[in-house]
Write a protein that holds these residues in place. Structure first.
Motif: not given
Length: 100
Positions: A18-22, A62-68, A74-77
């Protein structure tokens, strides 16, 4: 032959980590953003501290990032918020990644 298949299966299972970014943020709250009204402080109250801060022509972004996900899916926003010189929102963009 059976050992080779077993080793291959173990290797493939390890690739699926599993990965998680942001950090996660509530995309439904983007409706609270009002251009020329919502301030930088308001954005931080709504979404928390941004994952990254940048400048373009002395304009704050500003940047908000969410990748899982995993190596297979992968999915993200991503949310970009651009501010006016008076620290109100000039514009914002929300993007959602499709699952693989």
């Amino acid at each position: 032959m059976k050992i080779t298949i077993l080793i291959s299966l173990v290797f493939l299972l390890n690739l699926q980590g599993c990965i998680s970014v942001g950090k996660k943020f509530d995309q439904t709250k983007t409706t609270e953003i009002k251009t020329n009204i919502t301030t930088q402080k308001d954005i931080i109250k709504i979404f928390g501290e941004p994952d990254s801060v940048g400048f373009s022509n002395n304009i704050l972004i500003f940047e908000y990032l969410s990748i899982t996900g995993s190596s297979l899916s992968l999915s993200g926003k991503r949310l970009y918020v651009v501010f006016n010189e008076n620290n109100t929102v000039k514009e914002y963009s929300f993007y959602k990644m499709k699952d693989n």
